[in-house]
Design a protein around this motif. Structure first.
Motif, PDB file in Angstrom:
ATOM      1  N   TYR A  77       0.244   5.664  -2.994  1.00 14.45           N
ATOM      2  CA  TYR A  77       0.435   4.302  -2.797  1.00 14.45           C
ATOM      3  C   TYR A  77       0.831   4.103  -1.473  1.00 14.45           C
ATOM      4  CZ  TYR A  77       1.721  -0.288  -3.689  1.00 14.45           C
ATOM      5  OH  TYR A  77       1.992  -1.783  -3.419  1.00 14.45           O
ATOM      6  N   ASN A  78       1.917   4.834  -1.264  1.00 14.05           N
ATOM      7  CA  ASN A  78       2.585   4.451  -0.101  1.00 14.05           C
ATOM      8  C   ASN A  78       1.872   4.960   1.148  1.00 14.05           C
ATOM      9  OD1 ASN A  78       4.971   3.428  -0.848  1.00 14.05           O
ATOM     10  ND2 ASN A  78       5.874   5.698  -1.253  1.00 14.05           N
ATOM     11  N   ALA A  79       0.985   5.888   1.097  1.00 18.33           N
ATOM     12  CA  ALA A  79       0.040   6.069   2.156  1.00 18.33           C
ATOM     13  C   ALA A  79      -0.959   5.237   2.556  1.00 18.33           C
ATOM     14  CB  ALA A  79      -0.712   7.684   2.001  1.00 18.33           C
ATOM     15  N   ASN A  82      -0.593   2.257   5.079  1.00 14.88           N
ATOM     16  CA  ASN A  82      -0.583   2.383   6.350  1.00 14.88           C
ATOM     17  C   ASN A  82      -2.052   2.288   7.095  1.00 14.88           C
ATOM     18  OD1 ASN A  82       2.501   3.084   6.483  1.00 14.88           O
ATOM     19  ND2 ASN A  82       1.756   5.216   6.002  1.00 14.88           N
ATOM     20  N   GLY A  83      -2.123   1.675   8.134  1.00 20.62           N
ATOM     21  CA  GLY A  83      -3.381   1.875   8.851  1.00 20.62           C
ATOM     22  C   GLY A  83      -4.272   0.563   8.478  1.00 20.62           C
ATOM     23  N   LYS A  84      -5.333   0.563   8.838  1.00 22.12           N
ATOM     24  CA  LYS A  84      -6.408  -0.716   8.828  1.00 22.12           C
ATOM     25  C   LYS A  84      -6.958  -0.710   7.320  1.00 22.12           C
ATOM     26  CE  LYS A  84      -7.587  -1.029  13.583  1.00 22.12           C
ATOM     27  NZ  LYS A  84      -8.668  -1.010  14.615  1.00 22.12           N
ATOM     28  N   ASP A  85      -7.089  -1.979   6.943  1.00 20.54           N
ATOM     29  CA  ASP A  85      -8.009  -2.087   5.582  1.00 20.54           C
ATOM     30  C   ASP A  85      -9.362  -1.271   5.617  1.00 20.54           C
ATOM     31  OD1 ASP A  85      -5.917  -3.579   4.421  1.00 20.54           O
ATOM     32  OD2 ASP A  85      -6.880  -5.346   5.126  1.00 20.54           O
ATOM     33  N   SER A  86      -9.509  -0.515   4.634  1.00 21.55           N
ATOM     34  CA  SER A  86     -10.992   0.154   4.394  1.00 21.55           C
ATOM     35  C   SER A  86     -11.148   0.410   2.861  1.00 21.55           C
ATOM     36  CB  SER A  86     -10.909   1.506   4.961  1.00 21.55           C
ATOM     37  OG  SER A  86      -9.862   2.279   4.745  1.00 21.55           O
ATOM     38  N   LYS A  87     -12.181   0.733   2.368  1.00 22.97           N
ATOM     39  CA  LYS A  87     -12.546   1.151   1.222  1.00 22.97           C
ATOM     40  C   LYS A  87     -11.773   2.169   0.700  1.00 22.97           C
ATOM     41  CE  LYS A  87     -17.527  -0.684   1.283  1.00 22.97           C
ATOM     42  NZ  LYS A  87     -18.602  -0.364   0.978  1.00 22.97           N
ATOM     43  N   PHE A  88     -11.756   3.135   1.614  1.00 19.58           N
ATOM     44  CA  PHE A  88     -10.669   4.338   1.061  1.00 19.58           C
ATOM     45  C   PHE A  88      -9.265   4.120   0.734  1.00 19.58           C
ATOM     46  CE2 PHE A  88      -7.875   7.799   2.179  1.00 19.58           C
ATOM     47  CZ  PHE A  88      -8.282   8.903   1.297  1.00 19.58           C
ATOM     48  N   ARG A  89      -8.737   3.035   1.634  1.00 20.11           N
ATOM     49  CA  ARG A  89      -7.418   2.511   1.284  1.00 20.11           C
ATOM     50  C   ARG A  89      -7.345   1.905   0.245  1.00 20.11           C
ATOM     51  NH1 ARG A  89      -4.023  -1.675   5.779  1.00 20.11           N
ATOM     52  NH2 ARG A  89      -2.432  -1.874   4.203  1.00 20.11           N
ATOM     53  N   ASN A  90      -8.189   0.986  -0.035  1.00 17.61           N
ATOM     54  CA  ASN A  90      -8.146   0.250  -1.259  1.00 17.61           C
ATOM     55  C   ASN A  90      -8.242   1.159  -2.427  1.00 17.61           C
ATOM     56  OD1 ASN A  90      -7.824  -2.134   0.023  1.00 17.61           O
ATOM     57  ND2 ASN A  90     -10.176  -2.445   0.299  1.00 17.61           N
ATOM     58  N   TRP A  91      -9.257   2.186  -2.476  1.00 16.51           N
ATOM     59  CA  TRP A  91      -9.104   2.909  -3.484  1.00 16.51           C
ATOM     60  C   TRP A  91      -8.004   3.877  -3.619  1.00 16.51           C
ATOM     61  CZ3 TRP A  91      -9.229   8.752  -2.952  1.00 16.51           C
ATOM     62  CH2 TRP A  91      -9.534   9.158  -4.282  1.00 16.51           C
ATOM     63  N   LEU A  92      -7.326   4.348  -2.675  1.00 12.91           N
ATOM     64  CA  LEU A  92      -6.258   5.090  -2.514  1.00 12.91           C
ATOM     65  C   LEU A  92      -5.001   4.171  -3.323  1.00 12.91           C
ATOM     66  CD1 LEU A  92      -5.257   8.063  -1.691  1.00 12.91           C
ATOM     67  CD2 LEU A  92      -4.116   6.982   0.198  1.00 12.91           C
ATOM     68  N   GLU A  93      -5.086   2.872  -2.952  1.00 12.18           N
ATOM     69  CA  GLU A  93      -3.973   2.063  -3.377  1.00 12.18           C
ATOM     70  C   GLU A  93      -4.271   1.515  -5.073  1.00 12.18           C
ATOM     71  OE1 GLU A  93      -2.265  -2.304  -2.808  1.00 12.18           O
ATOM     72  OE2 GLU A  93      -3.786  -1.634  -1.233  1.00 12.18           O
ATOM     73  N   ASN A  94      -5.338   1.404  -5.290  1.00 19.33           N
ATOM     74  CA  ASN A  94      -5.688   0.806  -6.545  1.00 19.33           C
ATOM     75  C   ASN A  94      -6.134   1.603  -7.717  1.00 19.33           C
ATOM     76  OD1 ASN A  94      -5.103  -2.012  -5.443  1.00 19.33           O
ATOM     77  ND2 ASN A  94      -7.226  -1.964  -4.667  1.00 19.33           N
ATOM     78  N   THR A  95      -6.717   2.852  -7.404  1.00 14.63           N
ATOM     79  CA  THR A  95      -7.331   3.880  -8.280  1.00 14.63           C
ATOM     80  C   THR A  95      -6.333   5.079  -8.329  1.00 14.63           C
ATOM     81  OG1 THR A  95      -9.337   3.136  -7.662  1.00 14.63           O
ATOM     82  CG2 THR A  95      -9.288   5.101  -8.963  1.00 14.63           C
TER      83      THR A  95
END
Length: 612
Positions: A77-79, A82-95
């Motif tokens: 979640y903390n990772a 960081n960085g720009k919005d992306s599908k991978f970032r949303n997946w890492l945060e929410n899933t």
């Protein structure tokens, strides 16, 4: 080799340490602390309540750990922050990720109240639970320490049953020896609720239709100084609408009910409810269970058109009988029976009082009509299965085609026939043999057919009603043929099985197969025959020779597992199997000739002899 394994493991361990050491609190604002642990301890000795019981009441729990030390989801979640919005970032945060659990002392206060309430429910009234928050300001972490100060428990001094209805009181008194509440035991709300369920179940199984545990309640008289309680068990009357005054209710005592009529709808269709009210043909079945001189049970079978199921199969699976008190256990068992009888997809059992609703004299019964609605499952069923195999590097393909007929002889039988085919590319040492048959790159082939009929009764010349209904007998007859061609041999197998299975009681079952016959015929290649002759292992040789197995098998199973309850259970199975001993006895008595290998044969085939 060891170095190759060591460095990846070392790198992985270093990565885990790096992830666990990364700060999970760098995004926190002032005054926020990461919740890391909950601890529970008694200020005095443990009164007998496990801390695990109290842990379930904690409202705020820390983030989950991976491998016991790494909060991987929190790191993910903390990772993601960081960085720009992306599908991978949303997946890492929410899933994958999990939000940090930030300490909330108001939830700790609520937990203390829940623990105090629980302690009161198990007899430790006026116990005190306090919490202490321990902060680590440098790492911005905190944990909660709960201190539990239990009081002395309240115990049950006496138990009194205050039930106004003398008939109901008599039935309750018959089951007091199995009561879960005992004088001298610690007061426990959860045990009292279990006792309500136990009494309700007992009454439901002895004619009290519609009785629910909410009618039972307890009154407690306690003396604070002595910490002893007088427990009064009471039962409320039924509340019914007043037939003479709309909107008003009257009270009446609880009556026992007796089954008046059992009506069966073997072709019920829930998609056509209006059709069920149309006129039906009626068949009345008179059943004398076990003994012809026993009182008859009458079942009314209502149907339209042609009746495609033998009514005796239906009645043997119905434990509800006319002129018998209502019994919830029989209703539940009847549901199970129609679940096992797979010709039906759905069963609905309902009860209603016939008109006029008469009030019986003291000790008498009210009447109930039972209606059983059965929805048929599809008669024909087909299935196709495909598979890919890899046996030690030998690749193969296979498939099954299965046909099933429910109710093939209109007595609830299940007929199934399965066709199987398979191919495999098997590596061989003899690559120069041009006589090997191949298809593409496959050189091993198998095909077979297996047919089976399952009868929901004993297939013997005795009427099914001569056996107790709870036996739930099944007779199975199966036969099959299998052919396998490999580079080294051809093999033919014929098999036939005939056997019975029945339930002696809820925990005991028996399986007997008086006929379990297999005939194996082998045609090895000359090269493979020479290889077998050079082998000293007789058991291995026997696998590649013609033989006949005529086994008799018996199994006894004891299993008291209850899938509805998490508790210890006992599973015991004893198997007895014998083959060829009777043939061997006859051959000895008749002084039959043996083959060149010194074995007795049947129709020229050596038979197996053993007992185990």
């Amino acid at each position: 080799m060891k170095a190759r394994l060591f460095f990846p493991l070392l790198a992985g361990f270093a990565l885990l340490l790096a992830m666990s050491s990364c700060s999970n609190t760098r995004h926190f604002t002032e005054g926020q602390y990461l919740m890391t642990q909950n601890r529970i301890a008694y200020t005095d000795k443990n009164p007998g309540i496990q801390t695990s019981e109290l842990h379930g009441l904690i409202q705020q729990k820390p983030n989950k750990k991976f491998l016991g030390f790494l909060r991987f989801k929190l790191w993910a979640y903390n990772a993601s922050l960081n960085g720009k919005d992306s599908k991978f970032r949303n997946w890492l945060e929410n899933t994958v990720g999990e939000r940090p659990v930030i300490l909330d002392t108001s939830m700790a206060e609520a937990t203390c109240k829940e623990m105090e309430k629980y302690l009161g429910n198990v007899g430790y009234f006026y116990s005190v639970v306090r919490y202490l928050a321990v902060y680590k300001k440098n790492s911005r972490r905190a944990h909660i320490h709960y201190e539990v100060t239990p009081t002395s428990p309240y115990r049950i001094k006496s138990i009194n049953y205050d039930i106004e209805d003398p008939e109901l009181a008599g039935w309750v008194s018959k089951t007091t020896k199995h009561s879960l509440i005992k004088e001298g035991k610690t007061y426990n709300v959860y045990t009292l609720d279990d006792e309500r369920e136990r009494i309700t179940k007992y009454l439901n199984n002895n004619g009290y239709y519609g009785f629910v545990k909410d009618y039972i309640f307890f009154e407690v008289d306690s003396a604070h100084n002595s910490k002893e309680m007088d427990l009064h068990v009471k039962v409320k009357n039924r509340t019914m609408p007043d037939p003479d005054s709309a909107g008003k209710f009257i009270e009446e005592r609880h009556y026992r009910y007796e089954i008046d009529k059992v009506v069966i709808y073997p072709n019920y269709d829930p998609a056509k409810p209006l059709l069920q009210e149309a006129p039906h043909d009626t068949l009345i079945k008179e059943i004398h269970q076990i003994n012809r001189n026993s009182p008859a049970n009458y079942y009314f079978v209502l149907y339209r058109g042609k009746l495609r199921v033998n009514p005796k199969i239906l009645t043997q699976n119905i434990l509800i009988e006319n002129d018998e008190p209502y019994n919830l256990r029989d209703v539940q068992e009847t549901f199970k029976r129609f679940g096992y009888l797979s010709i039906y997809r759905f069963a609905n059992i309902s009860f209603e009082e016939p008109l006029p609703k008469l009030v019986p004299d003291s000790g008498g019964f009210k009447k109930l009509n039972c209606k059983i609605q059965l929805q048929r499952a599809p008669v024909h069923q087909y299935s196709i299965e495909a598979e890919g195999t890899n046996s030690g590097g030998d690749l193969g393909l296979g498939g099954n085609l299965t046909y099933r007929n429910r109710n093939i002889f209109r007595n609830g039988e299940i007929f199934q026939i399965k066709l199987r085919g398979a191919m495999e590319a098997q590596r061989t040492s003899n690559t120069s043999d041009e006589s090997q048959q191949t298809f593409l790159f496959f050189n091993t082939f198998e095909w077979g057919i297996q047919a089976e009929v399952s009868f929901p009764r004993f297939l013997i010349p005795v009427k099914m009603e001569r056996f107790p209904k709870y036996f739930r007998p099944i007779t199975t007859v199966s036969a099959g043929f299998n052919f396998r061609r490999r580079p080294t041999y051809d093999r033919y197998i014929l098999n036939f099985t005939f056997g019975y299975k029945w339930q002696e009681s809820a925990y005991k079952a028996h399986i007997i197969q008086p006929f379990n016959i297999s005939s194996v015929k082998m045609y090895p290649t000359p090269e493979f025959s020479r290889e077998l002759e050079e082998i000293d292992d007789s058991r291995l040789k026997n696998q590649y020779t013609d033989h006949l197995i005529t086994a008799l098998q018996y199994s006894f199973i004891y299993n008291n597992q209850d899938i509805k309850k998490v508790k210890d259970f006992v599973y015991f199975r004893a198997d007895i199997e014998t083959s060829g001993n009777l043939f061997y006895l006859f051959n000895n008595l008749l002084d039959s000739k043996k083959d060149s290998a010194g074995n007795y044969t049947i129709t020229g085939i050596r038979y197996a002899q053993y007992a185990r």
